[in-house]
Design an enzyme around this catalytic site. Structure first.
Site, PDB file in Angstrom:
ATOM      1  N   TRP A 113       0.815  -1.221   0.000  1.00 46.50           N
ATOM      2  CA  TRP A 113       0.000   0.000   0.000  1.00 46.50           C
ATOM      3  C   TRP A 113       0.842   1.261   0.000  1.00 46.50           C
ATOM      4  O   TRP A 113       0.505   2.243  -0.669  1.00 46.50           O
ATOM      5  CB  TRP A 113      -0.984   0.000   1.175  1.00 46.50           C
ATOM      6  CG  TRP A 113      -1.955  -1.142   1.052  1.00 46.50           C
ATOM      7  CD1 TRP A 113      -2.074  -2.209   1.891  1.00 46.50           C
ATOM      8  CD2 TRP A 113      -2.918  -1.355   0.000  1.00 46.50           C
ATOM      9  NE1 TRP A 113      -3.048  -3.060   1.427  1.00 46.50           N
ATOM     10  CE2 TRP A 113      -3.579  -2.564   0.275  1.00 46.50           C
ATOM     11  CE3 TRP A 113      -3.276  -0.642  -1.147  1.00 46.50           C
ATOM     12  CZ2 TRP A 113      -4.591  -3.080  -0.545  1.00 46.50           C
ATOM     13  CZ3 TRP A 113      -4.278  -1.146  -1.971  1.00 46.50           C
ATOM     14  CH2 TRP A 113      -4.922  -2.349  -1.668  1.00 46.50           C
ATOM     15  N   LYS A 128     -11.984  -2.321   6.606  1.00 47.88           N
ATOM     16  CA  LYS A 128     -11.176  -3.257   7.379  1.00 47.88           C
ATOM     17  C   LYS A 128     -11.690  -3.327   8.823  1.00 47.88           C
ATOM     18  O   LYS A 128     -11.906  -4.384   9.351  1.00 47.88           O
ATOM     19  CB  LYS A 128      -9.698  -2.844   7.367  1.00 47.88           C
ATOM     20  CG  LYS A 128      -9.130  -2.550   5.972  1.00 47.88           C
ATOM     21  CD  LYS A 128      -8.919  -3.793   5.123  1.00 47.88           C
ATOM     22  CE  LYS A 128      -8.761  -3.485   3.638  1.00 47.88           C
ATOM     23  NZ  LYS A 128      -7.507  -2.907   3.225  1.00 47.88           N
ATOM     24  N   ASP A 132      -1.577   6.248   6.575  1.00 46.42           N
ATOM     25  CA  ASP A 132      -2.659   5.384   6.095  1.00 46.42           C
ATOM     26  C   ASP A 132      -2.913   4.369   7.211  1.00 46.42           C
ATOM     27  O   ASP A 132      -2.080   3.509   7.472  1.00 46.42           O
ATOM     28  CB  ASP A 132      -2.222   4.696   4.792  1.00 46.42           C
ATOM     29  CG  ASP A 132      -3.250   3.687   4.282  1.00 46.42           C
ATOM     30  OD1 ASP A 132      -4.275   3.462   4.958  1.00 46.42           O
ATOM     31  OD2 ASP A 132      -3.007   3.112   3.199  1.00 46.42           O
TER      32      ASP A 132
END
Ligand SMILES: *Cc1c(COP(=O)(O)O)cnc(C)c1O
Length: 365
Positions: A106, A201, A177
C-alpha cells in the site's frame, strides 16, 4: 464457499467481518429507520434524519479518538486509494517533495501515485530486502530537508507488520494510512497531520474513507484540485459536497457506538492485544507453523503465518473452509496464511482457530 446456516469465523482482510450486534441493529432498522417509514438507504442526505446520523457518527469518532478541534473529520468516497492521489494534490505543488516509508504494497502504491504528479517525492525506507518484515524507527534524522510531509502505512495489511511506536517527528508533518487499524489502538492525534482509513477493514462497508486532518496545516496550493479530492472543500461542506455513501456512514456510526459501549479504544486495544498474543504464542511454540515477522513489528490486526511444509498448505486451506474459517489464505504474492482479526473478531474465533491448528499439527507430525 460452503453452505452455512450460521455466521462463521470470517478472517477476511477486507471487506471484513463486522460486529454481529451492529448487523442485527441494522437489520432491525432496515425497512423503517426509527419511525421515518423508510430505510436509511432511501433517505435524503439533506434532511434531518440523515444529518443526525452523520453528525452523531463524527461526534462519536471524535470522542473515541480524542480528536482535537483543529482537526477536521471528513467522509470521502472512493476508498483509501483515492487519498493516494488526493493527499499529494492538496499538499504539494510543482517542484515539491515528500518522504515515503515503503513498508509494503500500500505504501508503494501511494508512492507511485504521488510520483506521477510530483516526480521529486523520495523513498526514505524500503522494506523489500527484508521481504517487508522490517519497520523502520523513523526520526527527524531520516527526513529530507525539503520534505513537505512524511508518509507511512501504520499497519501493513498484507505483510502483517505495524509501527508499534508511531514516529515522533518535529521537522515534517506525519501522514498515515491507518486503513487496517484505525480504532484498534490508542493514538495521540497530535503526532499526525493527516490520518486516513478506508472503512472496510475495521469500521464499516467498503467505498467509504475517513480523513482526519489538521486544518491549520493545510496549504493553499497554486493549482486546481478536483472537487471530490479537495480536503478543504469537502470539510467546508461537512462531508456533503455531493451525495455521500449514506448507508456506509450509517453502519460506521453504529460501529462507533458499539466500540463506545465496549469501553472505547483503550478497552478494545487490550482485547486486540490478548487476541493477537494468543495466536502468536501458539505460532512461536509450534514446530509446524511459524510467524515470519519479528516480534517487535507484528501487527495485532493481520497475523501472517506459514507452515514449514508448504506442499500441504492447500490441504489446510480446504480444511479451514470445511470447518467454517473463512479468508485465511495469504495474500497472492505472499503465500501461506493470514488471519485478519479486526475489532469485530470475537476471542472465541481465535480460540477455535488455535485449537484447529493444534489438532492439525498433532495429526501431521
Ligand atoms: C485495503 C487497504 C487500502 C486500499 O483500500 P481501498 O478502499 O480498496 O482503496 C489501502 N491501504 C491499506 C493499508 C489497506 O489495508
Amino acid at each position: 464457499m460452503g453452505s452455512f446456516t450460521h455466521r462463521i469465523y470470517n478472517f477476511n482482510a477486507g471487506p471484513a467481518m463486522l460486529p454481529t450486534p451492529v448487523l442485527e441493529e441494522a437489520k432491525e432498522e432496515f425497512l423503517n429507520f426509527r419511525g421515518t417509514g423508510m430505510s436509511v438507504m432511501e433517505m435524503s442526505h439533506r434532511e434531518k434524519p440523515f444529518q443526525t446520523i452523520l453528525d452523531e457518527s463524527i461526534a462519536d469518532l471524535r470522542s473515541l479518538l480524542s480528536i482535537p478541534d483543529n482537526f477536521a473529520v471528513v467522509y470521502f468516497p472512493g476508498g483509501a486509494t483515492l487519498q493516494f492521489s488526493a493527499l499529494p494534490l492538496n499538499y504539494l505543488q510543482e517542484g515539491d517533495s515528500a518522504d515515503f516509508s515503503l513498508t509494503g504494497v500500500w505504501s508503494n502504491k501511494a508512492f507511485e501515485e504521488a510520483k506521477k504528479f510530483y516526480p521529486n517525492v523520495k523513498s526514505i525506507f524500503d522494506g523489500k530486502e527484508s521481504k517487508f518484515t522490517a519497520i523502520p524507527k523513523l526520526t527527524d534524522a531520516h527526513i529530507n530537508k525539503d520534505a513537505k510531509y512524511v508518509y507511512i502505512t501504520s499497519n501493513n495489511t498484507i505483510y502483517g507488520t505495524r509501527y508499534k511506536e508511531i514516529p515522533k517527528l518535529k521537522n515534517a508533518p506525519l501522514f498515515a494510512d491507518m486503513t487496517s487499524e484505525l480504532l484498534s489502538r490508542k493514538l495521540n492525534i497530535n503526532d499526525f497531520s493527516v490520518i486516513f482509513a478506508g472503512a472496510q477493514k475495521n469500521i464499516g462497508p467498503s467505498g467509504l474513507t475517513i480523513v482526519i486532518f489538521d486544518r491549520e496545516k493545510i496549504p493553499n496550493v497554486n493549482h486546481p484540485i478536483p472537487n471530490l479530492m479537495n480536503l478543504k472543500l469537502m470539510d467546508k461542506n461537512g462531508s456533503l459536497y455531493n451525495t455521500p455513501p449514506t448507508y456506509s456512514i450509517y453502519i460506521a456510526g453504529l460501529v462507533f457506538k458499539y466500540v463506545k459501549k465496549l469501553g472505547g479504544v483503550s478497552a478494545v486495544e487490550e482485547i486486540n492485544e490478548r487476541k493477537a498474543n494468543k495466536l502468536y504464542d501458539f505460532l512461536d511454540q509450534s514446530t509446524y507453523f511459524y510467524a515470519p515477522v519479528p516480534k517487535e513489528n507484528r501487527s495485532t490486526m493481520n497475523v501472517v503465518f506459514r507452515s514449514h511444509d508448504d506442499s500441504r498448505d492447500k490441504e489446510i486451506l480446504d480444511e479451514f473452509e470445511k470447518q467454517g474459517f473463512a479468508g485465511l489464505k495469504g495474500y497472492r504474492d505472499v503465500g501461506g496464511f493470514r488471519a485478519s482479526i479486526y475489532n469485530a473478531m470475537p476471542e472465541e474465533g481465535i480460540d477455535a482457530l488455535v485449537s484447529f491448528l493444534k489438532e492439525f499439527e498433532r495429526s501431521k507430525t
